[in-house]
Structures are given as structure tokens and as C-alpha cells.
Design a protein around this motif. Structure first.
Motif, PDB file in Angstrom:
ATOM      1  N   ASN A  53       0.835  -1.204   0.000  1.00  0.00           N
ATOM      2  CA  ASN A  53       0.000   0.000   0.000  1.00  0.00           C
ATOM      3  C   ASN A  53       0.866   1.248   0.000  1.00  0.00           C
ATOM      4  O   ASN A  53       1.826   1.329   0.754  1.00  0.00           O
ATOM      5  CB  ASN A  53      -0.901   0.025   1.241  1.00  0.00           C
ATOM      6  N   VAL A  54       0.481   2.219  -0.839  1.00  0.00           N
ATOM      7  CA  VAL A  54       1.161   3.508  -0.884  1.00  0.00           C
ATOM      8  C   VAL A  54       0.111   4.595  -0.714  1.00  0.00           C
ATOM      9  O   VAL A  54      -0.893   4.618  -1.430  1.00  0.00           O
ATOM     10  CB  VAL A  54       1.916   3.719  -2.219  1.00  0.00           C
ATOM     11  N   GLU A  55       0.350   5.482   0.265  1.00  0.00           N
ATOM     12  CA  GLU A  55      -0.492   6.658   0.463  1.00  0.00           C
ATOM     13  C   GLU A  55       0.367   7.875   0.174  1.00  0.00           C
ATOM     14  O   GLU A  55       1.135   8.300   1.027  1.00  0.00           O
ATOM     15  CB  GLU A  55      -1.035   6.700   1.890  1.00  0.00           C
ATOM     16  N   GLY A  56       0.269   8.379  -1.034  1.00  0.00           N
ATOM     17  CA  GLY A  56       1.079   9.514  -1.464  1.00  0.00           C
ATOM     18  C   GLY A  56       1.320   9.443  -2.957  1.00  0.00           C
ATOM     19  O   GLY A  56       1.088   8.418  -3.589  1.00  0.00           O
ATOM     20  N   ASP A  57       1.779  10.538  -3.512  1.00  0.00           N
ATOM     21  CA  ASP A  57       2.026  10.616  -4.948  1.00  0.00           C
ATOM     22  C   ASP A  57       3.239   9.768  -5.333  1.00  0.00           C
ATOM     23  O   ASP A  57       4.179   9.627  -4.552  1.00  0.00           O
ATOM     24  CB  ASP A  57       2.272  12.064  -5.374  1.00  0.00           C
ATOM     25  N   ILE A  58       3.194   9.228  -6.554  1.00  0.00           N
ATOM     26  CA  ILE A  58       4.308   8.454  -7.106  1.00  0.00           C
ATOM     27  C   ILE A  58       4.743   9.121  -8.403  1.00  0.00           C
ATOM     28  O   ILE A  58       3.920   9.325  -9.294  1.00  0.00           O
ATOM     29  CB  ILE A  58       3.917   6.993  -7.377  1.00  0.00           C
ATOM     30  N   GLN A  59       6.020   9.447  -8.509  1.00  0.00           N
ATOM     31  CA  GLN A  59       6.580  10.073  -9.709  1.00  0.00           C
ATOM     32  C   GLN A  59       7.817   9.293 -10.120  1.00  0.00           C
ATOM     33  O   GLN A  59       8.795   9.244  -9.377  1.00  0.00           O
ATOM     34  CB  GLN A  59       6.928  11.534  -9.438  1.00  0.00           C
ATOM     35  N   LEU A  60       7.746   8.668 -11.312  1.00  0.00           N
ATOM     36  CA  LEU A  60       8.831   7.807 -11.780  1.00  0.00           C
ATOM     37  C   LEU A  60       9.244   8.164 -13.197  1.00  0.00           C
ATOM     38  O   LEU A  60       8.408   8.538 -14.015  1.00  0.00           O
ATOM     39  CB  LEU A  60       8.386   6.340 -11.781  1.00  0.00           C
ATOM     40  N   ALA A  83      -2.883  -4.800  -4.284  1.00  0.00           N
ATOM     41  CA  ALA A  83      -2.154  -3.604  -3.856  1.00  0.00           C
ATOM     42  C   ALA A  83      -3.057  -2.382  -3.979  1.00  0.00           C
ATOM     43  O   ALA A  83      -4.049  -2.401  -4.709  1.00  0.00           O
ATOM     44  CB  ALA A  83      -0.911  -3.413  -4.718  1.00  0.00           C
ATOM     45  N   SER A  84      -2.696  -1.303  -3.264  1.00  0.00           N
ATOM     46  CA  SER A  84      -3.457  -0.070  -3.401  1.00  0.00           C
ATOM     47  C   SER A  84      -2.533   1.136  -3.364  1.00  0.00           C
ATOM     48  O   SER A  84      -1.525   1.145  -2.656  1.00  0.00           O
ATOM     49  CB  SER A  84      -4.520   0.046  -2.301  1.00  0.00           C
ATOM     50  N   VAL A  85      -2.889   2.129  -4.167  1.00  0.00           N
ATOM     51  CA  VAL A  85      -2.180   3.402  -4.202  1.00  0.00           C
ATOM     52  C   VAL A  85      -3.233   4.498  -4.097  1.00  0.00           C
ATOM     53  O   VAL A  85      -4.217   4.495  -4.845  1.00  0.00           O
ATOM     54  CB  VAL A  85      -1.363   3.573  -5.504  1.00  0.00           C
ATOM     55  N   THR A  86      -3.022   5.413  -3.155  1.00  0.00           N
ATOM     56  CA  THR A  86      -3.877   6.583  -3.019  1.00  0.00           C
ATOM     57  C   THR A  86      -2.987   7.798  -3.217  1.00  0.00           C
ATOM     58  O   THR A  86      -2.187   8.129  -2.352  1.00  0.00           O
ATOM     59  CB  THR A  86      -4.542   6.632  -1.624  1.00  0.00           C
ATOM     60  N   GLY A  87      -3.089   8.410  -4.379  1.00  0.00           N
ATOM     61  CA  GLY A  87      -2.261   9.559  -4.731  1.00  0.00           C
ATOM     62  C   GLY A  87      -2.120   9.652  -6.235  1.00  0.00           C
ATOM     63  O   GLY A  87      -2.460   8.721  -6.959  1.00  0.00           O
ATOM     64  N   ASP A  88      -1.660  10.791  -6.700  1.00  0.00           N
ATOM     65  CA  ASP A  88      -1.457  10.989  -8.133  1.00  0.00           C
ATOM     66  C   ASP A  88      -0.218  10.227  -8.587  1.00  0.00           C
ATOM     67  O   ASP A  88       0.742  10.075  -7.837  1.00  0.00           O
ATOM     68  CB  ASP A  88      -1.305  12.472  -8.458  1.00  0.00           C
ATOM     69  N   VAL A  89      -0.269   9.757  -9.842  1.00  0.00           N
ATOM     70  CA  VAL A  89       0.790   8.921 -10.397  1.00  0.00           C
ATOM     71  C   VAL A  89       1.308   9.527 -11.690  1.00  0.00           C
ATOM     72  O   VAL A  89       0.518   9.937 -12.542  1.00  0.00           O
ATOM     73  CB  VAL A  89       0.249   7.490 -10.663  1.00  0.00           C
ATOM     74  N   GLU A  90       2.630   9.581 -11.829  1.00  0.00           N
ATOM     75  CA  GLU A  90       3.270   9.978 -13.083  1.00  0.00           C
ATOM     76  C   GLU A  90       4.357   8.956 -13.374  1.00  0.00           C
ATOM     77  O   GLU A  90       5.220   8.700 -12.535  1.00  0.00           O
ATOM     78  CB  GLU A  90       3.882  11.371 -12.962  1.00  0.00           C
ATOM     79  N   ALA A  91       4.286   8.347 -14.564  1.00  0.00           N
ATOM     80  CA  ALA A  91       5.252   7.302 -14.922  1.00  0.00           C
ATOM     81  C   ALA A  91       5.379   7.203 -16.430  1.00  0.00           C
ATOM     82  O   ALA A  91       4.569   7.770 -17.176  1.00  0.00           O
ATOM     83  CB  ALA A  91       4.816   5.958 -14.343  1.00  0.00           C
ATOM     84  N   SER A  92       6.369   6.437 -16.871  1.00  0.00           N
ATOM     85  CA  SER A  92       6.565   6.200 -18.293  1.00  0.00           C
ATOM     86  C   SER A  92       5.424   5.361 -18.855  1.00  0.00           C
ATOM     87  O   SER A  92       4.914   5.629 -19.938  1.00  0.00           O
ATOM     88  CB  SER A  92       7.904   5.507 -18.512  1.00  0.00           C
ATOM     89  N   SER A  93       5.023   4.325 -18.118  1.00  0.00           N
ATOM     90  CA  SER A  93       3.846   3.531 -18.463  1.00  0.00           C
ATOM     91  C   SER A  93       3.258   3.004 -17.159  1.00  0.00           C
ATOM     92  O   SER A  93       3.917   3.012 -16.125  1.00  0.00           O
ATOM     93  CB  SER A  93       4.198   2.377 -19.402  1.00  0.00           C
ATOM     94  N   LEU A  94       2.012   2.551 -17.210  1.00  0.00           N
ATOM     95  CA  LEU A  94       1.325   2.116 -15.997  1.00  0.00           C
ATOM     96  C   LEU A  94       0.482   0.893 -16.285  1.00  0.00           C
ATOM     97  O   LEU A  94      -0.215   0.840 -17.299  1.00  0.00           O
ATOM     98  CB  LEU A  94       0.427   3.249 -15.482  1.00  0.00           C
TER      99      LEU A  94
END
Length: 141
Positions: free
Chosen positions: A40-47, A57-68
Motif C-alpha cells: 500500500n502507498v499513500e502519497g504521490d508516485i513520480q517515476l 495492492a493499493s495506491v492513493t495519490g497521483d501517479v506519473e510514470a513512463s507507463s502504468l
């Protein structure tokens, strides 16, 4: 990899980092490589690399990545420079921006999809009418 598995991964597309099952991260996550989330991730992810959110799994936050690739739960907006794949097991609430979006049957999605693409030349040229654009017919006619 388990014997008899039909899934193969090359070294170039394997996740470089892992947030394992049972792990819980609070705060922003950013990096130059790729990431696979099983916890689990609580926060933005920038990759700079790719992001995979596994089933369970769970993600709560904005995501920026090359692909998802989302197979688990994501609550937040997505910005991708490449394809976004939402698996049948996924639950995604948020807006998606990317070059390509694949939404598998059975996936739960609530939000908007914004795609950037080049308009074919034959559609981009004016119609030559008297200042009027192309006429659109309502759907279903």
C-alpha cells in the motif's frame, strides 16, 4: 519464476524496485527507475520508469510514470508518457492522461480519459464550405 508459468519477463522490463505485500508507505515516492507495488502507498508516485500496481495492492495519490499497469486499486490522477493498462481486477478512480489506454472488461473505472494523438491529415483539412465546419449527426441515426 515458477516452473510451468506462462508469463515471461525480460531483464529490461522487470521492475527495478518493489514495495512488497504487507508494506505500507506514507509519503511521496519518486525515482529514476521502475517500480512494482504489491503493498500500500499513500502519497504521490513520480517515476521516470514504469509502474505496476499488482492485484491486492493499493495506491492513493497521483501517479506519473513512463507507463502504468493497474491490477489493484488506484485512487488518484494518472499522467503517463506511454500506455496505461487497466486490468480486469483493477479499481481506478481518477483522470487518466496517456498516449494509449487499455481498459479490460470487468475493470472498475470512474474518471476521465484524455489522450493525445495526431489527427489524420484527411480529417485535419478544412472542408471548404462557406465557413461552416463538418456537420455532425447525433449518435444512433
Amino acid at each position: 519464476m515458477a516452473r510451468g508459468s506462462t508469463t515471461t519477463r525480460s531483464a529490461s522490463d522487470a521492475a527495478e524496485s518493489l514495495i512488497g505485500r504487507g508494506a505500507r508507505i506514507r509519503g511521496r515516492v519518486h525515482g529514476d527507475g521502475s517500480l512494482r507495488v504489491e503493498g500500500n502507498v499513500e502519497g504521490d508516485i513520480q517515476l521516470a520508469g514504469d509502474l505496476e500496481i499488482e492485484d491486492g495492492a493499493s495506491v492513493t495519490g497521483d501517479v506519473e510514470a513512463s507507463s502504468l499497469v493497474v491490477a489493484g486499486q488506484l485512487t488518484g490522477n494518472v499522467t503517463s508518457r506511454g500506455p496505461v493498462t487497466i486490468r480486469a481486477t483493477a479499481q481506478l478512480a481518477g483522470d487518466i492522461g496517456g498516449s494509449e489506454v487499455v481498459l479490460e472488461e470487468g475493470a472498475a473505472f470512474a474518471g476521465r480519459i484524455e489522450l493525445e494523438f495526431d489527427m489524420p491529415a484527411e480529417l485535419a483539412q478544412p472542408t471548404g464550405g462557406r465557413g461552416q465546419g463538418a456537420r455532425r449527426e447525433p449518435a444512433g441515426r
